[in-house]
Design a protein around this motif. Structure first.
Motif, PDB file in Angstrom:
ATOM      1  N   GLY A  51       1.063  -4.586  -3.759  1.00 44.66           N
ATOM      2  CA  GLY A  51       1.651  -3.520  -2.972  1.00 44.66           C
ATOM      3  C   GLY A  51       0.575  -2.758  -2.218  1.00 44.66           C
ATOM      4  N   GLY A  52       0.886  -2.367  -1.014  1.00 47.47           N
ATOM      5  CA  GLY A  52      -0.098  -1.646  -0.220  1.00 47.47           C
ATOM      6  C   GLY A  52       0.537  -0.887   0.914  1.00 47.47           C
ATOM      7  N   PHE A  53      -0.225  -0.700   1.956  1.00 47.14           N
ATOM      8  CA  PHE A  53       0.218   0.088   3.097  1.00 47.14           C
ATOM      9  C   PHE A  53       0.051  -0.700   4.383  1.00 47.14           C
ATOM     10  N   SER A  54       0.765  -0.280   5.402  1.00 48.85           N
ATOM     11  CA  SER A  54       0.645  -0.894   6.714  1.00 48.85           C
ATOM     12  C   SER A  54       0.705   0.178   7.787  1.00 48.85           C
ATOM     13  N   THR A  55      -0.248   0.149   8.706  1.00 48.91           N
ATOM     14  CA  THR A  55      -0.246   1.134   9.791  1.00 48.91           C
ATOM     15  C   THR A  55       0.844   0.834  10.817  1.00 48.91           C
ATOM     16  N   ALA A  56       1.525  -0.292  10.670  1.00 48.06           N
ATOM     17  CA  ALA A  56       2.688  -0.560  11.517  1.00 48.06           C
ATOM     18  C   ALA A  56       3.887   0.262  11.061  1.00 48.06           C
ATOM     19  N   GLU A  57       3.817   0.764   9.829  1.00 52.32           N
ATOM     20  CA  GLU A  57       4.930   1.514   9.254  1.00 52.32           C
ATOM     21  C   GLU A  57       4.648   3.000   9.095  1.00 52.32           C
ATOM     22  N   GLU A  58       3.383   3.374   9.011  1.00 43.12           N
ATOM     23  CA  GLU A  58       3.016   4.782   8.887  1.00 43.12           C
ATOM     24  C   GLU A  58       1.595   4.962   9.386  1.00 43.12           C
ATOM     25  N   PRO A  59       1.270   6.159   9.888  1.00 44.88           N
ATOM     26  CA  PRO A  59      -0.071   6.369  10.446  1.00 44.88           C
ATOM     27  C   PRO A  59      -1.162   6.314   9.381  1.00 44.88           C
ATOM     28  N   LEU A  60      -2.361   5.969   9.823  1.00 42.48           N
ATOM     29  CA  LEU A  60      -3.500   5.876   8.916  1.00 42.48           C
ATOM     30  C   LEU A  60      -3.756   7.216   8.230  1.00 42.48           C
ATOM     31  N   GLU A  61      -3.468   8.309   8.913  1.00 40.38           N
ATOM     32  CA  GLU A  61      -3.655   9.641   8.326  1.00 40.38           C
ATOM     33  C   GLU A  61      -2.789   9.819   7.080  1.00 40.38           C
ATOM     34  N   ASP A  62      -1.526   9.366   7.140  1.00 41.72           N
ATOM     35  CA  ASP A  62      -0.645   9.485   5.980  1.00 41.72           C
ATOM     36  C   ASP A  62      -1.093   8.555   4.856  1.00 41.72           C
ATOM     37  N   ILE A  63      -1.577   7.378   5.212  1.00 39.22           N
ATOM     38  CA  ILE A  63      -2.074   6.441   4.205  1.00 39.22           C
ATOM     39  C   ILE A  63      -3.261   7.047   3.462  1.00 39.22           C
ATOM     40  N   ALA A  64      -4.136   7.716   4.184  1.00 41.57           N
ATOM     41  CA  ALA A  64      -5.287   8.363   3.550  1.00 41.57           C
ATOM     42  C   ALA A  64      -4.834   9.435   2.562  1.00 41.57           C
ATOM     43  N   VAL A  65      -3.812  10.181   2.923  1.00 49.45           N
ATOM     44  CA  VAL A  65      -3.279  11.212   2.022  1.00 49.45           C
ATOM     45  C   VAL A  65      -2.733  10.562   0.753  1.00 49.45           C
ATOM     46  N   LYS A  66      -2.019   9.460   0.912  1.00 48.15           N
ATOM     47  CA  LYS A  66      -1.441   8.781  -0.246  1.00 48.15           C
ATOM     48  C   LYS A  66      -2.524   8.225  -1.169  1.00 48.15           C
ATOM     49  N   ILE A  67      -3.577   7.699  -0.574  1.00 44.48           N
ATOM     50  CA  ILE A  67      -4.689   7.199  -1.399  1.00 44.48           C
ATOM     51  C   ILE A  67      -5.338   8.368  -2.152  1.00 44.48           C
ATOM     52  N   ILE A 109     -10.031  -0.341  -2.000  1.00 44.22           N
ATOM     53  CA  ILE A 109      -9.162  -0.436  -0.838  1.00 44.22           C
ATOM     54  C   ILE A 109      -9.732  -1.535   0.046  1.00 44.22           C
ATOM     55  N   VAL A 110      -8.907  -2.487   0.450  1.00 44.71           N
ATOM     56  CA  VAL A 110      -9.380  -3.504   1.385  1.00 44.71           C
ATOM     57  C   VAL A 110      -8.645  -3.305   2.705  1.00 44.71           C
ATOM     58  N   LEU A 111      -9.395  -3.033   3.751  1.00 46.18           N
ATOM     59  CA  LEU A 111      -8.834  -2.848   5.082  1.00 46.18           C
ATOM     60  C   LEU A 111      -8.649  -4.223   5.708  1.00 46.18           C
ATOM     61  N   VAL A 112      -7.411  -4.638   5.856  1.00 43.36           N
ATOM     62  CA  VAL A 112      -7.108  -5.979   6.349  1.00 43.36           C
ATOM     63  C   VAL A 112      -6.807  -5.905   7.846  1.00 43.36           C
ATOM     64  N   THR A 113      -7.755  -6.344   8.628  1.00 41.40           N
ATOM     65  CA  THR A 113      -7.675  -6.376  10.082  1.00 41.40           C
ATOM     66  C   THR A 113      -7.763  -7.832  10.542  1.00 41.40           C
ATOM     67  N   PRO A 114      -7.601  -8.098  11.847  1.00 37.40           N
ATOM     68  CA  PRO A 114      -7.840  -9.465  12.310  1.00 37.40           C
ATOM     69  C   PRO A 114      -9.224  -9.976  11.930  1.00 37.40           C
ATOM     70  N   ALA A 115     -10.231  -9.113  11.970  1.00 37.15           N
ATOM     71  CA  ALA A 115     -11.586  -9.520  11.592  1.00 37.15           C
ATOM     72  C   ALA A 115     -11.666  -9.877  10.113  1.00 37.15           C
ATOM     73  N   MET A 116     -10.952  -9.146   9.267  1.00 40.35           N
ATOM     74  CA  MET A 116     -10.944  -9.447   7.839  1.00 40.35           C
ATOM     75  C   MET A 116     -10.227 -10.768   7.577  1.00 40.35           C
ATOM     76  N   LEU A 117      -9.117 -11.010   8.264  1.00 38.27           N
ATOM     77  CA  LEU A 117      -8.429 -12.293   8.101  1.00 38.27           C
ATOM     78  C   LEU A 117      -9.350 -13.446   8.463  1.00 38.27           C
ATOM     79  N   LEU A 127      -6.735  -2.835  -6.843  1.00 40.30           N
ATOM     80  CA  LEU A 127      -6.978  -3.115  -5.428  1.00 40.30           C
ATOM     81  C   LEU A 127      -5.718  -2.890  -4.602  1.00 40.30           C
ATOM     82  N   ILE A 128      -5.885  -2.185  -3.474  1.00 39.34           N
ATOM     83  CA  ILE A 128      -4.767  -1.903  -2.582  1.00 39.34           C
ATOM     84  C   ILE A 128      -5.111  -2.382  -1.178  1.00 39.34           C
ATOM     85  N   PRO A 129      -4.313  -3.286  -0.602  1.00 40.45           N
ATOM     86  CA  PRO A 129      -4.546  -3.681   0.785  1.00 40.45           C
ATOM     87  C   PRO A 129      -3.967  -2.657   1.759  1.00 40.45           C
ATOM     88  N   VAL A 130      -4.710  -2.398   2.819  1.00 41.82           N
ATOM     89  CA  VAL A 130      -4.230  -1.559   3.916  1.00 41.82           C
ATOM     90  C   VAL A 130      -4.190  -2.428   5.161  1.00 41.82           C
TER      91      VAL A 130
END
Length: 201
Positions: free
Chosen positions: A163-179, A109-117, A140-143
């Motif tokens: 394909g990955g996830f975005s916290t702009a579309e769903e909460p991090l809690e739901d993303i963790a469940v999906k992972i 899982i790669v957490l893509v934040t402004p710092a990661m960019l 590999l899944i980008p978050v």
């Protein structure tokens, strides 16, 4: 429509769908696009038996907050996570430890934040060393967290196309469940397919 936009999770696949690996008791819903994007990762992951379910790749500035939040949520879902802030021991060579972490993990899982960019822009070794092996094997899944797939596409089109996830579309809690569901136990059909595949090898 570019792959980066498509992979955001909603565009072109907003209707609800249930992946075969998601238990009937699941509390989260998937888009049809997410199911299509995650299927190759699931297929690749179920044949792996590494001790860690997930390798969490993150930018160093995120280790105390955003990355730690995702780590805690995954652990709460009984996911075994290789996370540098927890897994690295004092005096250990970081590069060697990260290589071992990658080898010992089923997916990344790669957490893509402004710092990661910013890190991807200034240090190409992350893309070439930590992520390339996982990208090659559909592991590999980008978050996306605080950034968009479009922004990532300007820096790393290969990663953005996954394909990955975005916290702009769903909460991090739901993303963790999906992972957690993605690396969860095999169902009967998957177990039979894996058994036949191993028998033919």
């Amino acid at each position: 429509m570019t792959p980066a936009v498509r992979s955001g999770g909603s565009g072109g696949g907003s209707r609800s769908a249930r992946p075969s690996w998601s238990p009937s008791s699941s509390t989260v819903s998937y888009t049809a696009q997410q199911v299509r994007d995650l299927q190759p990762v699931r297929s690749a992951a179920i044949s792996r038996t590494q001790p860690h379910d997930v390798f969490l790749c993150h930018a160093w500035p995120d280790r105390k907050e955003d990355a730690k939040d995702l780590y805690d949520l995954l652990v709460d879902e009984s996911v075994s996570v290789w996370f540098s802030e927890v897994s690295l021991r004092v005096g250990t060579d970081m590069r060697v430890a990260i290589d071992r972490g990658l080898v010992s993990s089923r997916i990344g899982i790669v957490l893509v934040t402004p710092a990661m960019l910013e890190k991807l822009l200034t240090d190409r070794s992350i893309a070439s060393n930590e992520l390339s092996a996982l990208l090659r094997r559909n592991l590999l899944i980008p978050v996306m967290h605080g950034v968009t797939f479009e922004q990532l596409d300007q820096v790393s089109p290969t990663l953005a196309s996954r394909g990955g996830f975005s916290t702009a579309e769903e909460p991090l809690e739901d993303i963790a469940v999906k992972i957690a569901e993605l690396v969860g136990e095999l169902n009967d059909e998957e177990a039979d397919e894996l058994s036949m595949k191993r028998a033919s090898e």
